[in-house]
Write a protein that holds these residues in place. Sequence first.
Motif, PDB file in Angstrom:
ATOM      1  N   ILE A 223      38.061  -3.843  13.156  1.00  0.00           N
ATOM      2  CA  ILE A 223      38.866  -2.631  12.919  1.00  0.00           C
ATOM      3  C   ILE A 223      37.982  -1.505  12.379  1.00  0.00           C
ATOM      4  CG2 ILE A 223      40.665  -1.635  11.441  1.00  0.00           C
ATOM      5  CD1 ILE A 223      42.099  -4.405  11.686  1.00  0.00           C
ATOM      6  N   VAL A 224      37.102  -1.826  11.437  1.00  0.00           N
ATOM      7  CA  VAL A 224      36.171  -0.815  10.913  1.00  0.00           C
ATOM      8  C   VAL A 224      35.305  -0.269  12.046  1.00  0.00           C
ATOM      9  CG1 VAL A 224      34.183  -0.439   9.404  1.00  0.00           C
ATOM     10  CG2 VAL A 224      36.129  -1.757   8.576  1.00  0.00           C
ATOM     11  N   ALA A 225      34.859  -1.151  12.939  1.00  0.00           N
ATOM     12  CA  ALA A 225      34.033  -0.725  14.069  1.00  0.00           C
ATOM     13  C   ALA A 225      34.798   0.208  15.002  1.00  0.00           C
ATOM     14  CB  ALA A 225      33.533  -1.949  14.838  1.00  0.00           C
ATOM     15  N   VAL A 226      36.065  -0.099  15.268  1.00  0.00           N
ATOM     16  CA  VAL A 226      36.892   0.746  16.139  1.00  0.00           C
ATOM     17  C   VAL A 226      37.081   2.127  15.519  1.00  0.00           C
ATOM     18  CG1 VAL A 226      39.198   1.071  17.099  1.00  0.00           C
ATOM     19  CG2 VAL A 226      38.089  -1.148  17.273  1.00  0.00           C
ATOM     20  N   LEU A 227      37.412   2.151  14.232  1.00  0.00           N
ATOM     21  CA  LEU A 227      37.648   3.435  13.557  1.00  0.00           C
ATOM     22  C   LEU A 227      36.376   4.286  13.539  1.00  0.00           C
ATOM     23  CD1 LEU A 227      39.839   2.289  10.521  1.00  0.00           C
ATOM     24  CD2 LEU A 227      40.599   3.288  12.689  1.00  0.00           C
ATOM     25  N   TRP A 355      27.916   5.312  13.920  1.00  0.00           N
ATOM     26  CA  TRP A 355      27.868   5.290  15.384  1.00  0.00           C
ATOM     27  C   TRP A 355      27.355   3.962  15.940  1.00  0.00           C
ATOM     28  CZ3 TRP A 355      27.528   8.836  19.840  1.00  0.00           C
ATOM     29  CH2 TRP A 355      28.367   9.948  19.682  1.00  0.00           C
ATOM     30  N   SER A 356      26.761   3.125  15.085  1.00  0.00           N
ATOM     31  CA  SER A 356      26.080   1.919  15.570  1.00  0.00           C
ATOM     32  C   SER A 356      26.987   0.920  16.299  1.00  0.00           C
ATOM     33  CB  SER A 356      25.351   1.226  14.425  1.00  0.00           C
ATOM     34  OG  SER A 356      26.243   0.764  13.429  1.00  0.00           O
ATOM     35  N   PRO A 357      28.264   0.756  15.910  1.00  0.00           N
ATOM     36  CA  PRO A 357      29.095  -0.179  16.695  1.00  0.00           C
ATOM     37  C   PRO A 357      29.229   0.279  18.146  1.00  0.00           C
ATOM     38  CG  PRO A 357      30.149   0.333  14.596  1.00  0.00           C
ATOM     39  CD  PRO A 357      28.992   1.273  14.734  1.00  0.00           C
ATOM     40  N   PHE A 358      29.444   1.585  18.336  1.00  0.00           N
ATOM     41  CA  PHE A 358      29.605   2.124  19.685  1.00  0.00           C
ATOM     42  C   PHE A 358      28.316   2.017  20.491  1.00  0.00           C
ATOM     43  CE2 PHE A 358      28.723   6.541  21.487  1.00  0.00           C
ATOM     44  CZ  PHE A 358      28.877   6.138  22.805  1.00  0.00           C
ATOM     45  N   VAL A 359      27.230   2.606  19.977  1.00  0.00           N
ATOM     46  CA  VAL A 359      25.979   2.623  20.730  1.00  0.00           C
ATOM     47  C   VAL A 359      25.417   1.213  20.867  1.00  0.00           C
ATOM     48  CG1 VAL A 359      23.645   3.566  20.840  1.00  0.00           C
ATOM     49  CG2 VAL A 359      25.502   4.959  19.945  1.00  0.00           C
ATOM     50  N   GLY A 452      31.838   4.974  25.340  1.00  0.00           N
ATOM     51  CA  GLY A 452      32.635   4.711  24.147  1.00  0.00           C
ATOM     52  C   GLY A 452      33.952   4.044  24.477  1.00  0.00           C
ATOM     53  N   SER A 453      34.574   4.479  25.566  1.00  0.00           N
ATOM     54  CA  SER A 453      35.836   3.862  25.994  1.00  0.00           C
ATOM     55  C   SER A 453      35.630   2.396  26.340  1.00  0.00           C
ATOM     56  CB  SER A 453      36.386   4.606  27.216  1.00  0.00           C
ATOM     57  OG  SER A 453      36.581   5.966  26.938  1.00  0.00           O
ATOM     58  N   LEU A 454      34.514   2.106  27.002  1.00  0.00           N
ATOM     59  CA  LEU A 454      34.206   0.726  27.367  1.00  0.00           C
ATOM     60  C   LEU A 454      34.034  -0.128  26.116  1.00  0.00           C
ATOM     61  CD1 LEU A 454      31.775  -0.390  30.139  1.00  0.00           C
ATOM     62  CD2 LEU A 454      31.477  -1.312  27.850  1.00  0.00           C
ATOM     63  N   VAL A 455      33.368   0.428  25.104  1.00  0.00           N
ATOM     64  CA  VAL A 455      33.100  -0.313  23.873  1.00  0.00           C
ATOM     65  C   VAL A 455      34.382  -0.577  23.088  1.00  0.00           C
ATOM     66  CG1 VAL A 455      32.062  -0.073  21.581  1.00  0.00           C
ATOM     67  CG2 VAL A 455      30.710   0.405  23.617  1.00  0.00           C
TER      68      VAL A 455
END
Length: 529
Positions: A223-227, A355-359, A452-455
Amino acid sequence: MNESTRSAAAYADKGAEYTSDYKAGQDNVKFMGMDIHNPVFGTSAFIILLFIVLAIVFPAEAKETLVGARTWSIETFDWLFMIGGNVFVLFCLALIFLPVGKIRLGGTTAKPEFSRISWLSMLFAAGMGIGLMFWSVAEPVAYYTDWYGTPLNAAANTPEGASAAMGATMFHWGLHPWAIYGVVALALAFFTYNKGLPLTIRSAFYPLLGERVWGPIGNVIDIVAVLATIFGLATSLGLGASQAAGGLNFLFGIDNTVVVQIIIIAVVTAITIFSVMRGLDGGVKLLSNINMMIAAMLLLFVIVTASFSNFVGNFAGVLTSYAENIVPLSNWVGREDETWYHGWTVFYWAWWVSWSPFVGMFIARVSKGRTVREFMIAVLLIPTLVSAVWMAAFGGSALDQIQNNVGELTKGVGDVSLAMFHMLENLPLAEISSFLAIILVLVFFITSSDSGSLVIDSITAGGKVDSPVQQRVFWAVLEGLIAAVLLYGGGAQALTALQAGAITVGLPFTIILLFMCVSLYKGLKSEVY
């Protein structure tokens, strides 16, 4: 059984500890044609919706609260951000030379899905391409002219100040941010492709938490990663729309209004949806390759027209200043440039972590078949070198113009979104190069939104990478909608609140990443044996 056989068996048993029978999407539910992991999807959606409502109804209060939280995080835990950044760089460099570097992501027979050029293009486009467009001119100019303090208290508007400005800018866009991305990316790629775990952030903690990662603790991590991802992307989309609108105003006299910015967001989102529906090969890969071609054209244009000999000198100066200043800039004890250090370096480190969860997850998604050594060289060293070339061309040209008393930049940064255009207007064919820059900004945003949408889709689908297309479309639309609604309802205050929220998330995620390093090394070590 001899001693070597017993040792091999022991290590094989140890390696087995890092596998699980849990399958991607195991706890998912079907909802309106989507395949979602309910605790993560539902909680994330609720928090996002609540934030949007509060930011629109109480924009000033939301900004004050979140900016206060951001300031407290940065000033109180500056030491944690700095230590974390340094640890990540040393950890990633060590992996290149340690025996674990020979491990291949996906197993010994795995083959890369993408050519090396396409792979590197996707890494750079997702990682920080858009940021370099925004700050490669504005940041060194800000440091040189003492817009908000100077790095290491270097004297402004002096040759020493110019050197410090370029070195500090390179520091913020070099090894440290890419090491942050590299830790997350390698952890996810390794535990997904070598251990068969779902492609989601929680999987990286299996060696430390075991089966508990599939419970509430893992839900919180995801959840933290999504936010962090959705807030970071929406903020960047809003800020990017401002830069693109500023460019349109500069070139064509179109007023830079909220309506124009929302139209730009709508166009970017529409193209993103088309890209998402085409899939990874026909979408992000294609756009990333186009990105790199346009970026290379613009880079070559600036190098040739601004003076090739100056570029060579600037490039050598950037690398020299970076090498000389990386240690003092990495220090957090007894800094005399505290205003600058908190306002820039610690802010950046928190932003890169958020940004690290996304990238990281996107890089993991496209990196199967690479060895750990090849992966780290490509993720850590090559982007740093490319950033140095870019900074030498754009930032160096901007400082050359100021030192020669040429153009608008002599007055300082002014409007950050126009800094690059002010630099380009003093070169030949300014209208063409500026238009090319606007196109590049937009395409970078499309690739960021697409990846980002894919992640986000993978995280909220319990780690599945083959969820329904409309699910990825949903997240692409939501990113654009958040940026547009906040711009329209709360303006700059709402966007600032959103950015402050993303930065604040960087604090707990820094701690998460430090534990991720331990978990990743345990997993890699078991794989070697």
